[in-house]
Scaffold this active site. Structure first.
Site, mmCIF file in Angstrom:
data_model
loop_
_atom_site.group_PDB
_atom_site.id
_atom_site.type_symbol
_atom_site.label_atom_id
_atom_site.label_comp_id
_atom_site.label_asym_id
_atom_site.label_seq_id
_atom_site.Cartn_x
_atom_site.Cartn_y
_atom_site.Cartn_z
ATOM 1 C CG ASP A 290 5.346 -6.227 -3.052
ATOM 2 O OD1 ASP A 290 6.109 -6.797 -2.243
ATOM 3 O OD2 ASP A 290 4.112 -6.389 -3.032
HETATM 4 C C1 BGC Z 1 4.103 -8.528 -0.164
HETATM 5 C C2 BGC Z 1 4.470 -7.274 0.602
HETATM 6 C C3 BGC Z 1 5.471 -7.619 1.672
HETATM 7 C C4 BGC Z 1 6.687 -8.261 1.024
HETATM 8 C C5 BGC Z 1 7.778 -8.614 2.005
HETATM 9 C C6 BGC Z 1 5.324 -9.282 -0.660
HETATM 10 O O1 BGC Z 1 4.963 -10.530 -1.135
HETATM 11 O O2 BGC Z 1 3.268 -8.199 -1.245
HETATM 12 O O3 BGC Z 1 3.323 -6.701 1.159
HETATM 13 O O4 BGC Z 1 5.822 -6.483 2.399
HETATM 14 O O5 BGC Z 1 6.276 -9.446 0.358
HETATM 15 O O6 BGC Z 1 7.422 -9.681 2.794
#
Ligand code: BGC
Length: 741
Positions: free
Chosen positions: A237
């Protein structure tokens, strides 16, 4: 040049080039607003590919600096709405539409779907996830992934794993029994992987058993690669974990969003001998395997003109089927053209979806009031005017909402499209909607206004809305899980006055997850949960109200009577409560209906519940055992007066054995086609035998004995049952190879 032999391609890269591939290139430059890009290897014609959120549709900036074109994306219903459809076919079509839209906007990989479990209603991101049940969640996620990937774009299951809260999500350590981990939390991913072969999985922010999920070798390599047999790419993530070297060693292929500093850290580790070339090569190979499948690598030229009109239709269909009718005291459907008095801010400022990376930027969102008007209901205009001209504006002290909308429209009309101004106005608009939903009083109408409305209209409609977002959990307070006093007063007052005139009251719940309902549900005549239905919200409500469609959604979760009856709420969001470092999943396997049914607790509405305008008859249940599956057959007939669809659910009740079991578990489901009155469908549902197994700490066991197959319209509306016998114990290792018991 198109490479076919990945081995050769990997070999032709220097170690430095391989290491650079393991680290993303930051936010996307190619597609403004997309969440990330990988790095290119120019001399080998390996392009950087683009990754974008999210579960409710493509999340990119709809306007670009110095560009008169627009890049709006369809706001599809959020996952909580999708899961309430229980329709594999529909979710697959939504996935396909999202995939096509992504491809046409130059996206190679979608960062969706979300697949964490509804452990408590307060998780701020439940709207991006599917269910409290791993079978329902896993099957629907698989359908979503198949849909996206049928368009030639990758899908990403996220967030692996046990990311069931937003409070301190970047550091909280989850402690859960291995049985619950495997039977509930991993099971959803396992099913989705098995049934859809996703291109990617995203590791979660939180820790598991003291280690960040993205730095946990047991989790990523032994479990995900080994037991769950995942073959695609594993990414972090965004900014997850604290040690890139450990991440690569543990099994992460791609560190996102990535920066040059991280590349340097990995290079240094390699030079010091802490990271071996073999591991780097294995990871780089995974990235290349994925890149070689993408539209960008294959030279596809995005049109930047997806068919938004046809996608709007799919978004509408899915939202219709995701609406759950909780209560209907002889009021719905109402005649076309009825005079409707429309109350509640949410009727005018309808919430299309949740905020954060799951947000979308559509061309429009049809509010409930606008939808009713468009579909020829007669809105009680006086009230409409009060809400539009006075309330929405004055509550905020100035005409905030329309100011922002105009500012944006003007910027675009002039063609000087400031990306920045758009981002700001969009952001401020979201905040305004958020603040309005949270803090602005509903109790401002005089009794006289309501009286007049009751005299001059046929029915009252009140919308209650909530919004939630990534980064925060919902709160166990008035205005969030509980109604605020002013909301309660509005419902109470409108109901009393309308009932005095013999007129009925319908409540629309425009919410990301359950709210407290017991204290007020008896005041009103009908309750429709539309969740976060996407851009077509108002049209969906109108067509369901007038019976152009029959509600067929069922709850993908148990709706609690009281928040604190849920065992996990005892210590949610962890210990210490004000700054949790640790979240212990003390309830083990007893989440959702597994808890309510086993311990005979009465919820407000049970898992799988949902009313219809018509009724269904179940008959001729036949169950047979094949080698690896149980085959369930039955007939379902529409025995009522409206065309409609039914969600048939199969629960299995295990015999008493050595391992403690929940009262029953969902093992199969099927949504019928549209059945006309009198029409019937023959249904076959396959239950893979292995899903009857429980994890005893070291292996999976299906204990011998008599299993009850329970078929019904909800988890507590069982219509047909029969028994099936398993003659002797059957055992499997964690990777499902058979073993001695
Ligand atoms: C989230 C993800 C997301 C990523 C990119 C993170 O803060 O937890 O689900 O895909 O950001 O935007």
């Amino acid at each position: 040049m198109i490479y076919v032999n990945i081995e050769e391609l990997v070999k032709s890269l220097s170690v430095e080039e391989k290491i650079r591939l393991l680290v993303g290139a930051g936010l996307s430059v190619k597609v403004p607003g997309a969440a990330g890009e990988t790095r290119a290897v120019e001399h080998l014609n390996i392009p950087s590919i683009v990754l974008s959120d999210g579960p409710a549709g493509v999340r990119i900036h709809p306007v670009r600096f110095g560009d008169k074109n627009t890049y709006y994306a369809t706001a599809f219903p959020n996952e909580v709405t999708l899961s309430s459809t229980w329709s594999i076919e529909l979710v697959e079509r939504i996935g396909r539409a999202i995939g096509v839209e992504a491809r046409e906007y130059g996206i190679d990989v979608m960062l969706a779907p979300g697949l964490n479990m509804y452990r408590v209603p307060l998780c701020g991101r439940n709207f991006e996830y599917f269910s409290e049940d791993p079978l329902l969640a896993g099957r629907l996620a698989a359908a979503y992934v198949r849909g996206v990937q049928s368009a030639g774009v990758g899908a990403t299951l996220k967030h692996f794993v046990v990311n069931e809260q937003e409070t301190n999500r970047r550091m909280v350590d989850v402690i859960v029994s291995e049985r619950a981990l495997r039977e509930i939390y991993l099971r959803a991913f396992e099913i989705a992987i098995e049934e859809s072969e996703p291109w990617a999985v995203m590791g979660a922010y939180n820790k598991l058993y003291g280690r960040y999920c993205v730095q946990n070798e047991w989790l990523l390599t032994k479990v995900l690669r080994g037991d769950l047999k995942f073959n695609g790419l594993i990414m972090t993530d965004w900014f997850a974990g604290d040690n890139p070297v450990e991440q690569i060693k543990a099994g992460i292929d791609l560190i996102m969003p990535g920066d040059d500093n991280t590349v340097q850290i990995l290079l240094d580790a390699y030079r010091r001998g802490e990271l071996d070339e073999k591991t780097i090569e294995v990871r780089a190979k995974k990235i290349l395997e994925l890149i070689l499948k993408t539209p960008r690598y294959k030279g596809y030229t995005p049109s930047n003109k997806p068919d938004l009109d046809s996608h709007a239709k799919i978004a509408y269909e899915a939202a219709i089927e995701g609406v759950v009718l909780l209560k209907n005291n002889d009021v719905l459907p109402i005649p076309e053209g009825s005079r409707v008095a429309v109350f509640g801010k949410g009727s005018y400022l309808t919430v299309k979806g949740g905020l954060g990376s799951g947000d979308t930027h559509p061309r429009y969102t049809i509010s409930i009031a606008d939808g009713l008007r468009e579909k020829s209901f007669r809105i009680y205009e006086e009230l409409d005017k009060i809400y539009r001209d006075t309330v929405m504006v004055k509550w905020l002290g100035f005409d905030a909402i329309s100011w922002f909308i105009h500012a944006r429209e003007n910027a675009m009309k002039e063609g000087n499209t400031y990306q920045l101004s758009w981002i700001l106005t969009d952001f401020i608009e979201s905040v305004a909607v958020y603040l309005t939903t949270l803090f602005i009083s509903e109790d401002f109408l005089s009794d006289e206004v309501i009286e007049k409305a009751a005299r001059e209209s046929d029915v009252a409609l009140i919308t209650i809305s909530r919004i939630s977002s990534e980064g925060f959990d919902r709160k166990p307070v008035k205005g969030d899980f509980y109604l605020r006093d002013d909301e309660y007063k509005l419902i109470d007052k409108v109901s009393k006055i309308f009932h005095r005139y013999g007129k009925k009251v319908i409540v629309i719940l425009n919410i990301p997850g359950p709210i407290e309902i017991i204290s007020w549900r008896d005041l009103v005549d009908a309750i429709l949960v539309i969740w976060l239905p996407g851009q077509e919200a108002g049209r969906v409500v109108a067509d369901l109200l007038m019976g152009r469609a029959t509600p067929s959604g069922k709850l993908p979760l148990t709706w609690p009577k009281e928040l604190y009856e849920i065992p996990a709420m005892r210590i949610f969001p962890g210990e210490p409560r004000d700054n949790p470092q640790k979240a212990v999943y003390e309830e083990g396997i007893y989440i959702g209906y597994r808890y309510y049914d086993t311990f005979a607790i009465e919820p407000a509405y049970e898992f799988g519940y949902g009313l219809s305008y018509t009724s269904f008859e179940y008959r001729e249940l036949l169950v047979a055992r094949e080698k690896d599956a149980i085959i369930v057959k039955l007939r379902v007939r529409n025995s009522g007066g409206y065309p409609g669809k039914e969600v048939v659910q199969v629960y299995v009740r295990a015999p008493r054995g050595r391992i403690e079991k929940p009262f029953q578990e969902l093992k199969g489901f099927h949504k019928t086609k549209l059945l006309n009155p009198g029409e019937e469908e023959e249904i076959t549902i396959n239950i893979p035998l292995k899903y009857l197994a429980s994890f005893n700490g070291t292996k999976w066991i299906i204990e011998q004995g008599v299993y009850e197959i329970r078929v019904g319209a909800s988890s507590r509306d069982i219509r047909l049952t029969t028994m099936i016998t398993i003659e002797s114990d059957i055992c499997f290792n964690t990777n499902w190879s058979t073993t001695h018991c």
